[in-house]
Design an enzyme around this catalytic site. Structure first.
Site, PDB file in Angstrom:
ATOM      1  N   HIS A  84       0.753  -1.443  -0.151  1.00 50.37           N
ATOM      2  CA  HIS A  84      -0.044   0.088   0.136  1.00 50.37           C
ATOM      3  C   HIS A  84       0.928   1.337   0.035  1.00 50.37           C
ATOM      4  O   HIS A  84       2.194   1.322   0.729  1.00 50.37           O
ATOM      5  CB  HIS A  84      -0.909   0.061   1.225  1.00 50.37           C
ATOM      6  N   ASP A 163     -13.916   2.613   7.054  1.00 49.01           N
ATOM      7  CA  ASP A 163     -12.912   3.478   6.186  1.00 49.01           C
ATOM      8  C   ASP A 163     -13.328   3.894   4.974  1.00 49.01           C
ATOM      9  O   ASP A 163     -13.107   5.027   4.433  1.00 49.01           O
ATOM     10  CB  ASP A 163     -11.688   2.648   5.849  1.00 49.01           C
ATOM     11  N   ARG A 170     -12.879  12.576   4.324  1.00 52.67           N
ATOM     12  CA  ARG A 170     -11.674  13.147   4.888  1.00 52.67           C
ATOM     13  C   ARG A 170     -11.277  13.824   3.256  1.00 52.67           C
ATOM     14  O   ARG A 170     -10.617  14.878   3.515  1.00 52.67           O
ATOM     15  CB  ARG A 170     -10.804  12.098   5.283  1.00 52.67           C
ATOM     16  N   SER A 185      -6.332   4.102   8.683  1.00 56.96           N
ATOM     17  CA  SER A 185      -7.169   3.956   7.253  1.00 56.96           C
ATOM     18  C   SER A 185      -6.364   2.947   6.685  1.00 56.96           C
ATOM     19  O   SER A 185      -6.801   1.885   6.011  1.00 56.96           O
ATOM     20  CB  SER A 185      -7.113   5.444   6.422  1.00 56.96           C
ATOM     21  N   LYS A 189      -7.457  -1.602   6.411  1.00 59.28           N
ATOM     22  CA  LYS A 189      -7.604  -2.224   5.097  1.00 59.28           C
ATOM     23  C   LYS A 189      -6.817  -3.250   4.949  1.00 59.28           C
ATOM     24  O   LYS A 189      -7.136  -4.478   4.499  1.00 59.28           O
ATOM     25  CB  LYS A 189      -7.230  -1.288   3.854  1.00 59.28           C
TER      26      LYS A 189
HETATM   27  N1  URA Z   1      -4.195   5.845   1.779  1.00 62.33           N
HETATM   28  C1  URA Z   1      -5.133   5.535   2.567  1.00 62.33           C
HETATM   29  O1  URA Z   1      -5.932   4.111   2.280  1.00 62.33           O
HETATM   30  N2  URA Z   1      -5.446   6.190   3.355  1.00 62.33           N
HETATM   31  C2  URA Z   1      -5.326   7.405   3.794  1.00 62.33           C
HETATM   32  O2  URA Z   1      -5.559   8.036   4.755  1.00 62.33           O
HETATM   33  C3  URA Z   1      -3.961   7.856   2.994  1.00 62.33           C
HETATM   34  C4  URA Z   1      -3.874   7.074   1.913  1.00 62.33           C
END
Ligand code: URA
Length: 432
Positions: A84, A163, A170, A185, A189
């Site tokens: 990620h 999320d 956000r 966040s 995930k």
């Molecule tokens: N990527 C994400 O999944 N969440 C965030 O808050 C920022 C980047």
């Protein structure tokens, strides 16, 4: 029963939440019992007053618990890896890493996000492929990783729905760039999707949410900590985001470029990051190899065409057409020419990201549609020598007025000097 206004007031006044009350707030939001306007106020209070480590862990846990969780590893009987990014301009790394890792025989299951602020999102990029479905059911996700070796999906009503809602909120309330909200966040995930080993790409620089290496280290440490508590192995790469990654910024343009990397014809900085992240994921896997061998295998999968084959299989498996000709094209193209001879000393990633957003590649409000075809190609990158009149960049726009506006913004993003400065390279550090 919690009262959201009391929690907003507590955080506004710099207080610390009881973890159970914080969990209730997040779960209530996921159930639509807490309103967007209340969560927006709470996020802003967090923006100014932060969260303690205990609160951040409670928030992450509540987000994971807001939906189902998957144990991909157990379902497949293999160690599953995931990656990620914290978000950048032109960051299409995962779209190339997935097929390379899968082509090397390691299952890759990833839950991605949409564009946030001036940064693009993997899901929006993938949706520029006609027919591509980002919302798979849990069963479809498991079956696809078993059959094709990889899947990239979005948060759904079943997987981390909190999320999904908070992320979209956000994005349009100026509450993105704050460590505990980013860490929870991303890690919610990752934990919900069940990968045992995770490589996180923490972007640093003007185009990233973390502007300095010190802030990036704080975010990395927080995510490593959340991962460790949940029994996952986490490596953070700290990588440069002071200029766009690769050349392409904008959804369909970035799909072209990710495919170029997978077939061995991508830009140098993006290719290096993709191969580095792939090598580390392979070393984390159950193949029992080290990073150097991972790198060799990743490179081989690109050279012999297995990575491209896997890319095409994956896109088809999620309903998309892998033919690059199927991607949408913007009707207007405008070249941005170098005003003088010189060396490119700066390509401001934030400026290019905002220009792409204004062209329609991102969202200003939660319900804004995305224009997948528009964006910017940055042909000249830092260190490149150019002559007056050379193409620095090219804007892809829906109409002439938008092209004109974006072209002047992209020109302003470039600085030309007489000497190239020291080049930091893409990889600035590694934390485990
Ligand atoms: N990527 C994400 O999944 N969440 C965030 O808050 C920022 C980047």
């Amino acid at each position: 029963m919690i009262r959201p206004a009391e929690l907003i007031e507590e955080k506004r006044n710099g207080g610390e939440h009881d973890p159970a009350a914080l969990r209730e707030l997040i779960l209530g939001y996921a159930r639509d019992e807490v309103h967007d306007y209340q969560m927006a106020a709470w996020c802003m209070a967090v923006y100014f007053n932060g969260l303690t480590t205990t609160e951040t862990h409670a928030l992450t846990e509540a987000m994971v618990r807001s939906g189902e969780t998957l144990d991909l590893g157990a379902a497949l009987g293999r160690k599953v890896v995931d990656k990620h990014s914290t978000g950048g301009v032109g960051d299409k790394t995962s779209i190339a890493v997935g097929p390379i890792v899968a082509a090397c025989g390691v299952p890759f299951g990833k839950m991605s996000g949409r564009g946030l602020g001036h940064t693009g999102g993997t899901l929006d990029k993938l949706e520029s492929i006609p027919g591509f479905r980002v919302e798979l059911t849990t069963d479809e996700l498991v079956a696809q990783v078993r059959e094709v070796g990889m899947a990239i999906v979005g948060q759904t009503a079943n997987l981390v729905p909190a999320d999904k809602k908070l992320y979209a909120l956000r994005d349009v309330t100026a509450t993105i760039d704050i460590v505990p909200l980013i860490a929870s966040s991303i890690m919610s995930k990752k934990l919900a999707a069940g990968a045992q080993a995770i490589v996180l790409d923490v972007k640093v620089g003007d185009g990233a949410f973390m502007k300095t290496i010190e802030d990036a280290r704080v975010l990395a440490a927080e995510m490593i900590d959340i991962g460790r508590l949940a029994g996952r192995e986490v490596t953070c790469l700290l990588t440069d985001m002071s200029q766009p990654l690769g050349r392409a910024v904008g959804n369909a343009l970035e799909i072209h470029e990710a495919r170029d990397v997978v077939r061995g014809d991508g830009p140098v900085d993006l290719t290096e990051l993709v191969l580095d992240a792939s090598a580390r994921l392979l070393a984390y896997s159950d193949l029992g190899i080290d990073v150097a061998e991972g790198r060799r295998r990743a490179e081989a999968s690109v050279e012999d065409g297995r990575a491209l084959d896997r890319y095409e299989q994956w896109i088809r498996a999620q309903g998309g057409d892998p033919d690059p000709e199927a991607l949408g094209r913007a009707p207007v193209r405008r070249v941005v020419a170098a005003p003088r001879d010189g060396v490119v000393t700066r390509v401001d990633a934030l400026d290019v990201g905002v220009a792409a957003l204004e062209l329609g590649a991102g969202r200003r409000t939660k319900t804004d549609p995305i224009d997948h075809a528009v964006g910017v190609l940055c042909f000249a990158k830092r260190g490149d020598r150019v002559l007056a009149g050379d193409d620095l960049a090219e804007v892809h726009a829906r109409d002439e007025a938008a092209a004109e506006q974006a072209a002047s913004e992209v020109l302003a993003a470039y600085e030309l000097g007489d000497e190239a400065g020291p080049e930091p390279g893409i990889l600035l550090g590694v934390m485990t």
